[in-house]
Design a protein around this motif. Sequence first.
Motif, PDB file in Angstrom:
ATOM      1  N   TRP A  25       6.218   5.081  -0.272  1.00  0.00           N
ATOM      2  CA  TRP A  25       5.037   5.853  -0.669  1.00  0.00           C
ATOM      3  C   TRP A  25       3.945   5.653   0.387  1.00  0.00           C
ATOM      4  CZ3 TRP A  25       0.040   4.197  -2.468  1.00  0.00           C
ATOM      5  CH2 TRP A  25      -0.757   5.253  -2.958  1.00  0.00           C
ATOM      6  N   ASP A  47      13.498   3.273  -1.123  1.00  0.00           N
ATOM      7  CA  ASP A  47      12.977   3.932  -2.323  1.00  0.00           C
ATOM      8  C   ASP A  47      12.106   5.119  -1.933  1.00  0.00           C
ATOM      9  OD1 ASP A  47      12.297   3.870  -5.318  1.00  0.00           O
ATOM     10  OD2 ASP A  47      10.313   3.896  -4.373  1.00  0.00           O
ATOM     11  N   SER A 136      11.488   4.835 -14.761  1.00  0.00           N
ATOM     12  CA  SER A 136      10.386   4.160 -14.079  1.00  0.00           C
ATOM     13  C   SER A 136       9.149   4.277 -14.963  1.00  0.00           C
ATOM     14  CB  SER A 136      10.138   4.830 -12.722  1.00  0.00           C
ATOM     15  OG  SER A 136       9.036   4.251 -12.076  1.00  0.00           O
ATOM     16  N   GLN A 158      12.043   0.889 -12.997  1.00  0.00           N
ATOM     17  CA  GLN A 158      11.168   0.554 -11.854  1.00  0.00           C
ATOM     18  C   GLN A 158       9.730   0.519 -12.367  1.00  0.00           C
ATOM     19  OE1 GLN A 158       9.662   2.963  -8.088  1.00  0.00           O
ATOM     20  NE2 GLN A 158      11.797   2.385  -7.755  1.00  0.00           N
ATOM     21  N   SER A 185       4.980  -1.964  -6.056  1.00  0.00           N
ATOM     22  CA  SER A 185       3.724  -2.604  -5.651  1.00  0.00           C
ATOM     23  C   SER A 185       3.824  -4.132  -5.764  1.00  0.00           C
ATOM     24  CB  SER A 185       2.546  -2.075  -6.481  1.00  0.00           C
ATOM     25  OG  SER A 185       2.479  -0.664  -6.440  1.00  0.00           O
ATOM     26  N   LEU A 187       3.456  -6.302  -3.612  1.00  0.00           N
ATOM     27  CA  LEU A 187       2.442  -7.001  -2.803  1.00  0.00           C
ATOM     28  C   LEU A 187       1.036  -6.669  -3.302  1.00  0.00           C
ATOM     29  CD1 LEU A 187       4.008  -6.339   0.731  1.00  0.00           C
ATOM     30  CD2 LEU A 187       4.465  -8.210  -0.866  1.00  0.00           C
ATOM     31  N   ARG A 189      -0.387  -4.029  -3.374  1.00  0.00           N
ATOM     32  CA  ARG A 189      -1.064  -3.151  -2.403  1.00  0.00           C
ATOM     33  C   ARG A 189      -2.082  -3.934  -1.582  1.00  0.00           C
ATOM     34  NH1 ARG A 189      -1.427   2.720  -5.617  1.00  0.00           N
ATOM     35  NH2 ARG A 189       0.784   3.116  -5.323  1.00  0.00           N
ATOM     36  N   LYS A 227       6.432  -1.912   0.507  1.00  0.00           N
ATOM     37  CA  LYS A 227       6.284  -0.855   1.513  1.00  0.00           C
ATOM     38  C   LYS A 227       5.555  -1.417   2.727  1.00  0.00           C
ATOM     39  CE  LYS A 227       3.111   2.192   3.261  1.00  0.00           C
ATOM     40  NZ  LYS A 227       1.685   1.966   3.580  1.00  0.00           N
ATOM     41  N   ASN A 229       4.283   0.006   6.762  1.00  0.00           N
ATOM     42  CA  ASN A 229       4.296   0.883   7.927  1.00  0.00           C
ATOM     43  C   ASN A 229       4.450   0.071   9.202  1.00  0.00           C
ATOM     44  OD1 ASN A 229       3.855   3.708   7.456  1.00  0.00           O
ATOM     45  ND2 ASN A 229       1.873   3.176   6.596  1.00  0.00           N
ATOM     46  N   GLN A 230       3.789  -1.077   9.203  1.00  0.00           N
ATOM     47  CA  GLN A 230       3.691  -1.843  10.442  1.00  0.00           C
ATOM     48  C   GLN A 230       4.954  -2.668  10.696  1.00  0.00           C
ATOM     49  OE1 GLN A 230      -0.176  -3.836  11.018  1.00  0.00           O
ATOM     50  NE2 GLN A 230      -0.821  -2.840   9.123  1.00  0.00           N
ATOM     51  N   HIS A 233       4.927  -6.207   9.643  1.00  0.00           N
ATOM     52  CA  HIS A 233       5.096  -6.380   8.200  1.00  0.00           C
ATOM     53  C   HIS A 233       6.551  -6.182   7.787  1.00  0.00           C
ATOM     54  CE1 HIS A 233       0.580  -5.410   7.284  1.00  0.00           C
ATOM     55  NE2 HIS A 233       0.764  -6.681   7.586  1.00  0.00           N
ATOM     56  N   ASN A 237       8.451  -9.319   6.029  1.00  0.00           N
ATOM     57  CA  ASN A 237       8.910  -9.225   4.639  1.00  0.00           C
ATOM     58  C   ASN A 237      10.385  -9.559   4.471  1.00  0.00           C
ATOM     59  OD1 ASN A 237       6.302  -8.582   4.095  1.00  0.00           O
ATOM     60  ND2 ASN A 237       6.637  -6.399   3.789  1.00  0.00           N
TER      61      ASN A 237
HETATM   62  N1  LIG Z   1       7.681   4.372  -9.585  1.00  0.00           N
HETATM   63  C1  LIG Z   1       6.383   4.427  -9.374  1.00  0.00           C
HETATM   64  O1  LIG Z   1       5.604   4.978 -10.161  1.00  0.00           O
HETATM   65  C2  LIG Z   1       5.839   3.760  -8.143  1.00  0.00           C
HETATM   66  C3  LIG Z   1       4.459   3.530  -8.043  1.00  0.00           C
HETATM   67  C4  LIG Z   1       3.996   2.879  -6.905  1.00  0.00           C
HETATM   68  C5  LIG Z   1       4.885   2.494  -5.906  1.00  0.00           C
HETATM   69  N2  LIG Z   1       6.225   2.759  -6.007  1.00  0.00           N
HETATM   70  C6  LIG Z   1       7.190   2.378  -4.943  1.00  0.00           C
HETATM   71  O2  LIG Z   1       7.013   1.003  -4.624  1.00  0.00           O
HETATM   72  C7  LIG Z   1       6.734   0.872  -3.235  1.00  0.00           C
HETATM   73  C8  LIG Z   1       5.855  -0.323  -2.953  1.00  0.00           C
HETATM   74  O3  LIG Z   1       4.623  -0.248  -3.635  1.00  0.00           O
HETATM   75  P1  LIG Z   1       3.226   0.135  -2.950  1.00  0.00           P
HETATM   76  O4  LIG Z   1       3.482   0.907  -1.703  1.00  0.00           O
HETATM   77  O5  LIG Z   1       2.411   0.731  -3.999  1.00  0.00           O
HETATM   78  O6  LIG Z   1       2.556  -1.270  -2.621  1.00  0.00           O
HETATM   79  P2  LIG Z   1       2.957  -2.663  -1.944  1.00  0.00           P
HETATM   80  O7  LIG Z   1       4.347  -2.613  -1.422  1.00  0.00           O
HETATM   81  O8  LIG Z   1       2.590  -3.708  -2.928  1.00  0.00           O
HETATM   82  O9  LIG Z   1       1.909  -2.783  -0.763  1.00  0.00           O
HETATM   83  C9  LIG Z   1       1.961  -1.988   0.393  1.00  0.00           C
HETATM   84  C10 LIG Z   1       0.825  -2.461   1.293  1.00  0.00           C
HETATM   85  O10 LIG Z   1       1.083  -3.805   1.693  1.00  0.00           O
HETATM   86  C11 LIG Z   1       0.936  -3.914   3.101  1.00  0.00           C
HETATM   87  N3  LIG Z   1       1.878  -4.938   3.572  1.00  0.00           N
HETATM   88  C12 LIG Z   1       3.223  -4.849   3.664  1.00  0.00           C
HETATM   89  N4  LIG Z   1       3.727  -6.006   4.098  1.00  0.00           N
HETATM   90  C13 LIG Z   1       2.686  -6.852   4.290  1.00  0.00           C
HETATM   91  C14 LIG Z   1       2.587  -8.187   4.745  1.00  0.00           C
HETATM   92  N5  LIG Z   1       3.668  -8.896   5.059  1.00  0.00           N
HETATM   93  N6  LIG Z   1       1.347  -8.741   4.815  1.00  0.00           N
HETATM   94  C15 LIG Z   1       0.244  -8.038   4.486  1.00  0.00           C
HETATM   95  N7  LIG Z   1       0.277  -6.757   4.054  1.00  0.00           N
HETATM   96  C16 LIG Z   1       1.495  -6.172   3.945  1.00  0.00           C
HETATM   97  C17 LIG Z   1       1.274  -2.544   3.640  1.00  0.00           C
HETATM   98  O11 LIG Z   1       0.650  -2.399   4.899  1.00  0.00           O
HETATM   99  P3  LIG Z   1       1.232  -1.473   6.093  1.00  0.00           P
HETATM  100  O12 LIG Z   1       1.786  -0.236   5.441  1.00  0.00           O
HETATM  101  O13 LIG Z   1       0.044  -1.238   6.934  1.00  0.00           O
HETATM  102  O14 LIG Z   1       2.301  -2.232   6.813  1.00  0.00           O
HETATM  103  C18 LIG Z   1       0.654  -1.659   2.577  1.00  0.00           C
HETATM  104  O15 LIG Z   1      -0.726  -1.517   2.781  1.00  0.00           O
HETATM  105  C19 LIG Z   1       6.099   2.236  -2.887  1.00  0.00           C
HETATM  106  O16 LIG Z   1       6.032   2.455  -1.510  1.00  0.00           O
HETATM  107  C20 LIG Z   1       6.994   3.155  -3.652  1.00  0.00           C
HETATM  108  O17 LIG Z   1       8.217   3.326  -2.957  1.00  0.00           O
HETATM  109  C21 LIG Z   1       6.716   3.372  -7.126  1.00  0.00           C
END
Ligand SMILES: NC(=O)c1ccc[n+]([C@@H]2O[C@H](COP(=O)([O-])OP(=O)(O)OC[C@H]3O[C@@H](n4cnc5c(N)ncnc54)[C@H](OP(=O)(O)O)[C@@H]3O)[C@@H](O)[C@H]2O)c1
Length: 270
Positions: A25, A47, A136, A158, A185, A187, A189, A227, A229-230, A233, A237
């Motif tokens: 995402w 995902d 989910s 999920q 999420s 981490l 976010r 998730k 981008n970098q 990271h 991870n």
């Molecule tokens: N089913 C649903 O309703 C639902 C809802 C939300 C999310 N999701 C899924 O779950 C995935 C993950 O959740 P999310 O994207 O919401 O949040 P997340 O994975 O908790 O956090 C992503 C953030 O963490 C940063 N990050 C990643 N690795 C890091 C590290 N080692 N140290 C510091 N910061 C780090 C990323 O930065 P950079 O990108 O700058 O590297 C990004 O800003 C989504 O991408 C999506 O596929 C599903």
Amino acid sequence: MSMDLNSTVHLHSGNRMPIMGLGTWQLTLETAETVLYAVNLGYRLIDTSSDYGTQPGIGEAIRKASIDREALYITTKVEETDDSYERTKSNLDELGLSYIDLMLIHRPPATGAGEELWEGLIKAKNEGLVKDIGVSNYSIPLINKLIEASGEVPTVNQIEWSPFGYSQEMLDYSKGKGIIIQAYSPLTRTLRLDDEKLNQVAEEHGKSPAQILIRWNLQLGTVPIPKANQKKHLEENLGVFDFAISQEDMGLLNSLNEYYSSLGWSLQYV
Ligand SMILES: NC(=O)c1ccc[n+]([C@@H]2O[C@H](COP(=O)([O-])OP(=O)(O)OC[C@H]3O[C@@H](n4cnc5c(N)ncnc54)[C@H](OP(=O)(O)O)[C@@H]3O)[C@@H](O)[C@H]2O)c1
């Protein structure tokens, strides 16, 4: 408990799923390039969702990767307003794949449990378009409704999941039914990465707070999909297989629960 990136969890269907994955995402860098980089690092589960805009790029990365399609695990989703069977077919087209490993109902519809959506996914599974189906953002009562209506137990739920927001009741229920929790999420976010106790555990292990959050999931038996981008990271991870969180520190992390949602939701588990 010895784990590595090739470890899998058992689904009640008999299929297996990698123990962690990559969320996509808001993958704001060029998706295909980022996903290919991740696959080359060893990520096996990706995902996505029809509303993330990342499916075409993921498909491109899969075609470019020098790895068999069968070695990868693709999770995607249908929206609550979709015709789920038709959406499954359009997701396949967008991804350019002949099957999807796991198709989820993204969230329950405003009214009811989404029995019709579930029937569409069961049809897609019976026709071999998807290997497994799940949900989910579902609570325990909503999952029970789907099971009662169809006899079909979701393989995965999920949900948002971190030490700051999780539910022991949901974990126990899911284990009892053989449902795997995919942790989204994981981490927070980044919003809780500076938490003092989390950092204390991280320092003790010489690891980053993000690595502790991922490892906490792995030890709980839930499947995190952080998730990133970098590249740094994406790499960091994966550094979660050369240490273990002690039982005492797992307890400390578990005690951080305040049903916190980084999405600003009120988490509904029961
Ligand atoms: N089913 C649903 O309703 C639902 C809802 C939300 C999310 N999701 C899924 O779950 C995935 C993950 O959740 P999310 O994207 O919401 O949040 P997340 O994975 O908790 O956090 C992503 C953030 O963490 C940063 N990050 C990643 N690795 C890091 C590290 N080692 N140290 C510091 N910061 C780090 C990323 O930065 P950079 O990108 O700058 O590297 C990004 O800003 C989504 O991408 C999506 O596929 C599903």
